[in-house]
Write an enzyme that holds these catalytic residues in place. Sequence first.
Site, PDB file in Angstrom:
ATOM      1  N   GLY A 184     -21.951  -1.252  60.582  1.00  0.00           N
ATOM      2  CA  GLY A 184     -21.248  -1.555  59.347  1.00  0.00           C
ATOM      3  C   GLY A 184     -20.591  -0.292  58.835  1.00  0.00           C
ATOM      4  N   CYS A 218     -27.295   5.817  59.655  1.00  0.00           N
ATOM      5  CA  CYS A 218     -26.056   5.740  58.885  1.00  0.00           C
ATOM      6  C   CYS A 218     -25.013   6.629  59.537  1.00  0.00           C
ATOM      7  CB  CYS A 218     -26.338   6.202  57.459  1.00  0.00           C
ATOM      8  SG  CYS A 218     -24.883   6.180  56.397  1.00  0.00           S
ATOM      9  N   LEU A 219     -23.777   6.154  59.583  1.00  0.00           N
ATOM     10  CA  LEU A 219     -22.699   6.955  60.186  1.00  0.00           C
ATOM     11  C   LEU A 219     -22.393   8.208  59.371  1.00  0.00           C
ATOM     12  CD1 LEU A 219     -20.204   4.129  61.295  1.00  0.00           C
ATOM     13  CD2 LEU A 219     -21.774   5.441  62.750  1.00  0.00           C
ATOM     14  N   GLN A 221     -17.141   5.661  52.674  1.00  0.00           N
ATOM     15  CA  GLN A 221     -17.454   6.548  53.805  1.00  0.00           C
ATOM     16  C   GLN A 221     -16.196   7.138  54.438  1.00  0.00           C
ATOM     17  OE1 GLN A 221     -20.294   3.518  55.683  1.00  0.00           O
ATOM     18  NE2 GLN A 221     -21.210   5.467  56.286  1.00  0.00           N
ATOM     19  N   HIS A 265     -27.487  -2.243  53.111  1.00  0.00           N
ATOM     20  CA  HIS A 265     -27.154  -0.835  53.350  1.00  0.00           C
ATOM     21  C   HIS A 265     -25.701  -0.542  52.946  1.00  0.00           C
ATOM     22  CE1 HIS A 265     -27.369   2.911  56.008  1.00  0.00           C
ATOM     23  NE2 HIS A 265     -26.079   2.799  55.740  1.00  0.00           N
ATOM     24  N   GLU A 266     -24.777  -1.409  53.365  1.00  0.00           N
ATOM     25  CA  GLU A 266     -23.355  -1.156  53.082  1.00  0.00           C
ATOM     26  C   GLU A 266     -23.033  -1.374  51.609  1.00  0.00           C
ATOM     27  OE1 GLU A 266     -21.866   0.412  55.270  1.00  0.00           O
ATOM     28  OE2 GLU A 266     -23.194  -0.061  56.933  1.00  0.00           O
ATOM     29  N   HIS A 322     -23.754   1.635  49.613  1.00  0.00           N
ATOM     30  CA  HIS A 322     -22.711   2.681  49.678  1.00  0.00           C
ATOM     31  C   HIS A 322     -21.693   2.526  48.553  1.00  0.00           C
ATOM     32  CE1 HIS A 322     -23.371   5.123  53.235  1.00  0.00           C
ATOM     33  NE2 HIS A 322     -23.534   4.070  54.017  1.00  0.00           N
TER      34      HIS A 322
HETATM   35 ZN   LIG Z   1     -24.424   4.041  55.896  1.00  0.00          ZN
END
Ligand SMILES: [Zn+2]
Length: 173
Positions: A46, A95-96, A51, A137-138, A141
């Site tokens: 995701g 997480c990216l 981000q 999670h997303e 953000h």
């Molecule tokens: Zn993340």
Amino acid sequence: MAIMPILQYPDPRLRHQAEPVANFNESLKNLAADMKETMLKASGAGLAAPQISILKQLIVIAGAENNEDFDDRVLTLINPRIIHAEGEQTTDEGCLSLLDLRDQVLRAAEITVVYQDLEGLQQEITASGRRAIILQHEIDHLDGILFIDRLSLLKRSIYKRKIKKNLKVAADD
Ligand SMILES: [Zn+2]
């Protein structure tokens, strides 16, 4: 379409509150396409717009074959809101924007999310299992919340020290 650079913790832009999307125009569709491509290129499950330093309430969620929690489509959710959550599940999350870190995070087991699609139409999705985790999670953000914020204070301080040390090593190189 373009691959966008993904911000890395502790970049302060990851901590900002994203703004609601009001215009469902061509540039929003282009942004969603860029996010989709960026997520797939990074092998992420995701990606949230903050981000890639776009402070808009937009997330994309990968589909996956051979997983009954998923269909094959990449979902695009605009202005998502969790309207119902129940149960608990704990799984390993990454997480990216926090590469190299993974840890166990407690999340709701099942959630219902209302959102708008790229045409601005209201939609609703109920998800459990892995897809419910990725959605939570997303959506975090969009409020400037990272998964490490949901770990114990002790673990968080260990991670922060580790990241500072890594940054120092990188700066000294
Ligand atoms: Zn993340």
